[in-house]
Design an enzyme around this catalytic site. Structure first.
Site, PDB file in Angstrom:
ATOM      1  N   GLU A   1      -9.819 108.057 -90.379  1.00 19.68           N
ATOM      2  CA  GLU A   1     -11.157 108.296 -88.986  1.00 19.68           C
ATOM      3  C   GLU A   1     -11.697 106.657 -89.822  1.00 19.68           C
ATOM      4  OE1 GLU A   1     -13.857 110.218 -87.019  1.00 19.68           O
ATOM      5  OE2 GLU A   1     -12.020 111.323 -85.991  1.00 19.68           O
TER       6      GLU A   1
ATOM      7  N   ARG B   1     -17.323 101.603 -85.356  1.00 21.09           N
ATOM      8  CA  ARG B   1     -17.023 102.325 -83.523  1.00 21.09           C
ATOM      9  C   ARG B   1     -17.917 100.625 -83.617  1.00 21.09           C
ATOM     10  NH1 ARG B   1     -18.450 108.465 -83.009  1.00 21.09           N
ATOM     11  NH2 ARG B   1     -15.968 108.860 -83.904  1.00 21.09           N
TER      12      ARG B   1
ATOM     13  N   HIS C   1     -22.695 107.266 -76.751  1.00 21.88           N
ATOM     14  CA  HIS C   1     -21.348 108.517 -77.413  1.00 21.88           C
ATOM     15  C   HIS C   1     -22.550 110.057 -77.529  1.00 21.88           C
ATOM     16  CE1 HIS C   1     -18.295 110.784 -78.548  1.00 21.88           C
ATOM     17  NE2 HIS C   1     -18.604 110.402 -79.788  1.00 21.88           N
TER      18      HIS C   1
END
Ligand SMILES: Cc1cc2nc3c(=O)[nH]c(=O)nc-3n(C[C@H](O)[C@H](O)[C@H](O)COP(=O)(O)OP(=O)(O)OC[C@H]3O[C@@H](n4cnc5c(N)ncnc54)[C@H](O)[C@@H]3O)c2cc1C
Length: 554
Positions: free
Chosen positions: A149, A312, A373
């Site tokens: 990731e 992110r 988030h």
């Protein structure tokens, strides 16, 4: 103990005049007469049934009677919805050192290195424990499968049933809880406030049990595991339960909170007008998905050398910038070049989701945009999950353990919840004998004067607040707009915080206003950009003045 109304000094330390006048805070949201309220006793009450609360309950139950409450069903949690996986060092050439270095790098100078070390080193054994408890992680031959990731140097994300990791972890933990005789689960119990005695020690919670009405649970130890606060934003991946109740409760009780300006926005949530913002996991980009703009042009290489696998916050800001450039409401994920059968096997949830909107991922682009988030900040805890209030522990997303610093590395939060859930439960299991039957509990009386001010429609306030937070306290912040947010939230607070509600809708609105104000003030105070906090008026990182945490207490 008799409580009275107390004035708030509740801003981050060193607040400025422009941040508003002191407001009247209320210690409790409801009138309380503990002599006249239904009550039960236990050694340990756990508020919240996500990964943190469930793991804590299992551990504490080794030597203590535990009551585990949650405001919806056991399935209503961020944990249940987690997709991509859980980070842990499971295979060479990965190492603890590499996982620690990646976590520290994402945290931009604010991680607590000793906590990072602790969490990373416990990862593999806790993931294997989940396997032993029945969590069906995906395998390659006889080994756990791991994927890559953004922000991770090596593949280290273990996943279950493709992108249904959270559900399968939660199911295994729930089953374990059900098999543990010392744990009593109470669903549909809305915790309203933490109760404290005259010395400030937490002695349990007061809440609304859907079947029994208002109830006090006196407890020798209380664990706050109430999760995040994504519902404070109009665009969010979080389920309805994530309204920041635990943060507001802890604040009213006098706990120290920190890092509330750090909110992680997920770059890619499905953007279909009118539909909820379902997350499209980062792992999809790990497997080769590309981001393209409204004109079909791949743009991430313009913004970061790691392109789609950049951290992110970088991807979220790049998407916003590209949306602005192309005057579009969204961008797209392109996975048309990936093998369709592999995508369906590896990402069944996303495949189903897209099919539901007639998006054929082998032919069509997937419309996406960022959403709120993950709450990086929370109730400050030490290495034993203790908060600054004696008797009160915190774990999971509601806690600020020091692992994430100014930005959370993807897939580290399930891991953090497991590690600190186990620690909190373990400390309580080993604590001195707290015989609930003989526990002396205080008399708590709290009466709230009736307010003559107009009653606002809380559903309206809630919607307007979520839009305001998205616009003014969102991915890109600016001093003037933060000040504006503080003034507007202050206005709503005057009309909502002075009322006494008798249902979760009203209490949630009060909690959301409380947490929103603290977040906006912390964001205003941090006049630099660091991690997930980006100030367009202070775009640089300022290590001289801000390589420190912003702490908030009453
Ligand atoms: C869509 C999505 C995908 C994600 N994917 C990943 C991932 O792949 N990997 C990863 O590491 N992390 C992921 N995360 C983040 C991760 O899921 C959460 O940070 C983590 O699960 C939080 O666990 P928790 O135990 O702190 O809280 P939660 O799982 O959110 O549980 C909170 C609990 O508190 C209860 N509660 C709240 N308020 C009250 C109240 N007033 N009274 C009583 N009970 C209350 C709720 O009912 C719930 O039971 C994802 C999050 C989302 C939303």
């Amino acid at each position: 103990m008799e409580s009275t109304e107390r004035p708030i000094q509740g801003a981050p330390r060193r607040r400025t005049r422009s941040e508003g006048q002191p407001r009247q805070a209320r210690r409790y949201l409801v009138n309380i007469d503990s002599n006249a309220t239904a009550q039960i006793y236990t050694d340990c009450v756990v508020v919240g049934a996500g990964v943190g609360g469930l793991r804590a309950a299992i551990e504490a139950a080794a030597h203590r009677a535990v009551i585990l409450v949650c405001k919806g069903t056991l399935e209503d949690s961020n944990t249940w919805n987690a997709q991509g996986g859980i980070a842990s060092v499971l295979r060479e050439p990965d190492s603890f050192e590499a996982h620690i270095a990646d976590t520290l790098s994402a945290g931009c100078g604010l991680c607590d290195p000793s906590v990072t070390d602790l969490v990373v080193r416990q990862g593999p054994s806790l993931v294997r424990e989940l396997v032993a408890w029945g969590a069906e992680f995906d395998r390659v031959e006889d080994r756990l499968d791991v994927t890559l990731e953004g922000g991770h140097t090596y593949p280290r994300i273990a996943h279950a049933h493709g992108d249904r990791t959270g559900t399968f972890i939660a199911q295994a933990l729930i089953q374990r809880v059900k098999d543990t005789p010392n744990v009593q689960v109470v669903e549909h119990f809305f915790a309203i406030d933490l109760l404290t005695d005259a010395e400030g020690r937490c002695v349990g919670v007061i809440g609304l049990d859907r079947q029994r009405g208002l109830q006090i649970i006196w407890a020798g130890h209380t664990i706050l595991a109430t999760g995040g606060a994504g519902q404070l934003y109009r665009e969010t991946t979080n389920p309805d339960v994530a309204t920041g109740d635990g943060l507001a409760m802890a604040y009213r009780a006098g706990a120290l909170l920190r890092d509330l300006e750090f909110v992680q926005f997920h770059p890619t949530t499905l953007y279909v007008a009118g539909a909820s913002r379902a997350l499209i996991t980062e792992a999809l980009r790990g497997e080769g998905a590309l981001l393209v703009d409204a004109k079909g042009r791949r743009f991430m290489p313009d913004y970061h050398p790691s392109a789609e696998l950049a951290p992110r916050d970088v991807v979220s800001r790049a998407i916003l910038a590209q949306m602005r450039k192309t005057e579009s409401t969204h961008v797209y994920l392109d996975i048309r070049h990936l093998d369709k059968a592999h995508v369906a096997r590896r990402f069944p949830l996303i495949s189903e989701l897209c099919e539901g909107f007639d998006i054929d991922v082998s032919r069509d682009l997937i419309p996406v945009r960022p959403s709120a988030h993950y709450m990086v900040g929370g109730v400050k805890t030490d290495g034993s999950a203790r908060t600054t209030i004696p008797g009160l522990y915190a774990c999971g997303e509601a806690a600020s353990t020091g692992l994430h610093g100014a930005n959370r590395l993807g897939s580290n939060s399930l891991l953090e919840g497991l590690v600190f859930g186990k620690i909190a439960g373990g400390v309580i299991a080993q604590a001195g004998a707290g015989d609930p039957g003989s526990m002396r509990h205080p008399l708590i009386r709290h009466r709230i004067a009736q307010s003559g001010r107009t009653r606002l429609d809380t559903a309206d306030v809630r919607n307007a607040l979520r839009s305001l937070m998205w616009r003014n306290v969102g991915i890109t912040r600016q001093g003037r707009r933060l000040r504006e947010a503080i003034e507007i939230i202050g206005f709503w607070q005057r009309y909502v915080m002075d009322k006494v509600f008798d249902d979760p809708e009203g209490w949630e609105c009060q909690n959301m206003l409380t947490v929103a104000m603290l977040m906006a003030r912390a964001a205003h105070q941090r006049r630099e950009s660091r991690g997930v906090h980006f100030r367009s008026d202070f775009p640089q990182t300022d290590d001289v003045h801000f390589k420190r945490r912003i702490e908030i207490t009453l």
